[in-house]
Design a protein around this motif. Sequence first.
Motif, PDB file in Angstrom:
ATOM      1  N   LEU A  73       0.997  -1.203  -0.120  1.00  0.00           N
ATOM      2  CA  LEU A  73       0.203   0.050   0.027  1.00  0.00           C
ATOM      3  C   LEU A  73       0.901   1.194  -0.107  1.00  0.00           C
ATOM      4  N   LEU A  74       1.906   1.442   0.900  1.00  0.00           N
ATOM      5  CA  LEU A  74       2.649   2.290   0.937  1.00  0.00           C
ATOM      6  C   LEU A  74       3.731   2.915  -0.343  1.00  0.00           C
ATOM      7  N   MET A  75       4.022   1.416  -1.036  1.00  0.00           N
ATOM      8  CA  MET A  75       4.959   1.784  -2.237  1.00  0.00           C
ATOM      9  C   MET A  75       3.869   2.016  -3.388  1.00  0.00           C
ATOM     10  N   PHE A  76       2.916   1.471  -3.308  1.00  0.00           N
ATOM     11  CA  PHE A  76       2.028   1.988  -4.392  1.00  0.00           C
ATOM     12  C   PHE A  76       1.466   3.575  -4.638  1.00  0.00           C
ATOM     13  N   PHE A  77       1.033   3.837  -3.359  1.00  0.00           N
ATOM     14  CA  PHE A  77       0.491   5.078  -3.204  1.00  0.00           C
ATOM     15  C   PHE A  77       1.723   6.117  -3.504  1.00  0.00           C
ATOM     16  N   GLY A  78       2.862   6.010  -2.701  1.00  0.00           N
ATOM     17  CA  GLY A  78       3.850   6.590  -2.835  1.00  0.00           C
ATOM     18  C   GLY A  78       4.486   6.925  -4.303  1.00  0.00           C
ATOM     19  N   LEU A  79       4.429   5.871  -5.096  1.00  0.00           N
ATOM     20  CA  LEU A  79       4.731   6.059  -6.446  1.00  0.00           C
ATOM     21  C   LEU A  79       3.771   6.939  -7.260  1.00  0.00           C
ATOM     22  N   CYS A  80       2.264   6.670  -6.968  1.00  0.00           N
ATOM     23  CA  CYS A  80       1.404   7.295  -7.748  1.00  0.00           C
ATOM     24  C   CYS A  80       1.866   8.721  -7.508  1.00  0.00           C
ATOM     25  N   VAL A  81       1.800   9.218  -6.223  1.00  0.00           N
ATOM     26  CA  VAL A  81       1.895  10.505  -5.793  1.00  0.00           C
ATOM     27  C   VAL A  81       3.321  11.219  -6.308  1.00  0.00           C
ATOM     28  N   ALA A  82       4.406  10.408  -6.405  1.00  0.00           N
ATOM     29  CA  ALA A  82       5.766  10.744  -7.148  1.00  0.00           C
ATOM     30  C   ALA A  82       5.571  11.099  -8.751  1.00  0.00           C
ATOM     31  N   SER A 157       5.495   6.989   7.240  1.00  0.00           N
ATOM     32  CA  SER A 157       6.560   6.619   6.106  1.00  0.00           C
ATOM     33  C   SER A 157       6.375   6.928   4.721  1.00  0.00           C
ATOM     34  N   PHE A 158       4.930   7.704   4.527  1.00  0.00           N
ATOM     35  CA  PHE A 158       4.616   8.200   3.282  1.00  0.00           C
ATOM     36  C   PHE A 158       5.568   9.216   2.424  1.00  0.00           C
ATOM     37  N   GLY A 159       5.978  10.135   3.418  1.00  0.00           N
ATOM     38  CA  GLY A 159       6.728  11.111   3.003  1.00  0.00           C
ATOM     39  C   GLY A 159       8.263  10.794   2.122  1.00  0.00           C
ATOM     40  N   TRP A 160       8.827  10.057   3.093  1.00  0.00           N
ATOM     41  CA  TRP A 160      10.162   9.516   2.889  1.00  0.00           C
ATOM     42  C   TRP A 160      10.083   8.442   1.363  1.00  0.00           C
ATOM     43  N   GLN A 161       8.946   7.838   1.489  1.00  0.00           N
ATOM     44  CA  GLN A 161       8.800   6.978   0.330  1.00  0.00           C
ATOM     45  C   GLN A 161       8.639   7.448  -0.794  1.00  0.00           C
ATOM     46  N   THR A 162       7.852   8.593  -0.930  1.00  0.00           N
ATOM     47  CA  THR A 162       7.523   9.690  -2.021  1.00  0.00           C
ATOM     48  C   THR A 162       8.602  10.224  -2.415  1.00  0.00           C
ATOM     49  N   MET A 163       9.678  10.658  -1.622  1.00  0.00           N
ATOM     50  CA  MET A 163      10.755  11.465  -1.986  1.00  0.00           C
ATOM     51  C   MET A 163      11.631  10.270  -2.819  1.00  0.00           C
ATOM     52  N   ILE A 164      11.803   9.144  -2.196  1.00  0.00           N
ATOM     53  CA  ILE A 164      12.610   8.194  -2.984  1.00  0.00           C
ATOM     54  C   ILE A 164      12.260   7.660  -4.389  1.00  0.00           C
ATOM     55  N   PHE A 165      10.959   7.697  -4.520  1.00  0.00           N
ATOM     56  CA  PHE A 165      10.434   7.513  -5.839  1.00  0.00           C
ATOM     57  C   PHE A 165      10.719   8.612  -6.785  1.00  0.00           C
ATOM     58  N   TYR A 203      13.070  -2.455  -5.606  1.00  0.00           N
ATOM     59  CA  TYR A 203      13.715  -3.523  -4.936  1.00  0.00           C
ATOM     60  C   TYR A 203      14.375  -3.038  -3.619  1.00  0.00           C
ATOM     61  N   HIS A 204      15.093  -2.099  -3.696  1.00  0.00           N
ATOM     62  CA  HIS A 204      15.766  -1.530  -2.571  1.00  0.00           C
ATOM     63  C   HIS A 204      14.694  -1.013  -1.509  1.00  0.00           C
ATOM     64  N   SER A 205      13.828  -0.277  -1.929  1.00  0.00           N
ATOM     65  CA  SER A 205      12.885   0.273  -1.092  1.00  0.00           C
ATOM     66  C   SER A 205      12.010  -0.798  -0.278  1.00  0.00           C
ATOM     67  N   PHE A 206      11.610  -1.827  -0.975  1.00  0.00           N
ATOM     68  CA  PHE A 206      10.870  -2.878  -0.492  1.00  0.00           C
ATOM     69  C   PHE A 206      11.700  -3.641   0.637  1.00  0.00           C
ATOM     70  N   LEU A 207      13.003  -3.761   0.547  1.00  0.00           N
ATOM     71  CA  LEU A 207      13.751  -4.270   1.414  1.00  0.00           C
ATOM     72  C   LEU A 207      13.851  -3.149   2.859  1.00  0.00           C
ATOM     73  N   LEU A 208      14.048  -2.192   2.525  1.00  0.00           N
ATOM     74  CA  LEU A 208      14.209  -1.141   3.610  1.00  0.00           C
ATOM     75  C   LEU A 208      12.706  -1.294   4.462  1.00  0.00           C
ATOM     76  N   ASN A 209      11.658  -1.385   3.660  1.00  0.00           N
ATOM     77  CA  ASN A 209      10.278  -1.369   4.212  1.00  0.00           C
ATOM     78  C   ASN A 209      10.087  -2.613   4.862  1.00  0.00           C
ATOM     79  N   LEU A 210      10.731  -3.784   4.596  1.00  0.00           N
ATOM     80  CA  LEU A 210      10.672  -5.167   5.273  1.00  0.00           C
ATOM     81  C   LEU A 210      11.445  -4.853   6.457  1.00  0.00           C
TER      82      LEU A 210
END
Length: 230
Positions: A73-82, A157-165, A203-210
């Motif tokens: 959920l976090l990665m999908f919405f973060g990518l959409c906003v990015a 975590s939404f902010g940093w995820q969006t910034m990474i993407f 991939y790297h973002s997924f590992l960090l979130n994990l």
Amino acid sequence: MIFASPAWQPPSVWHSFSRFGPAAKWIAFICFVCVVILCNAFVGFSNYVTIMQDEVFWQSVFNSIVLLLYIPLLMFFGLCVAIYLREGFVLSGLYKGIIVFPEIIESLTVAGIFSCLFGYRGPVNALLELFKISPLYWLGNKTSAFVVIILCIIYTSFGWQTMIFSGALTTVPQEISSLIKVDGVRGLKRIKIYMYEIRKTIYHSFLLNLIYGFSAFFHNIYFNKGRSRI
């Protein structure tokens, strides 16, 4: 010009001892291990057997796996906003600052805010009452408590995820973005194209979130407080 060499000085005691430093460390370590083994009974794998038979341990494993639902959920919405921010719009810079704001707030503070929002007399239940829906005891039910915790982690975590993407999308060639606009690609197909271009970052973002997901225990501690059996 002739420079006089400094007078020879005998090596200090500390310098002489430092030459045997590694050996002294190994000797101290071996002595410590020997003392521990000789003074205590060797338990072998009995501790592992005990924890494998503990229901609380398996419940904690199950809870950790359920909490990992926040990752897609976090990665999908973060990518959409990015992607949306990449296109640019009015006050996009201000919006970037707003979404990063939760990152500068202590996690326990965010958990406290969500605890108030989803309290029995909180704003969420007040909103439900406007639609003639009975208030819920969000933190007193296992399922609803999981929902609140997942929402809290996503908000944090939404902010940093969006910034990474957003940073990863800057490496996408401008030609690809131009072709997407010319062909009128929209929706999920557009997201899939960008996902392929930044797949390594995903991939790297997924590992960090994990890693973060398995260590996000402070939300559970704050929300629990003896009220919900999570």
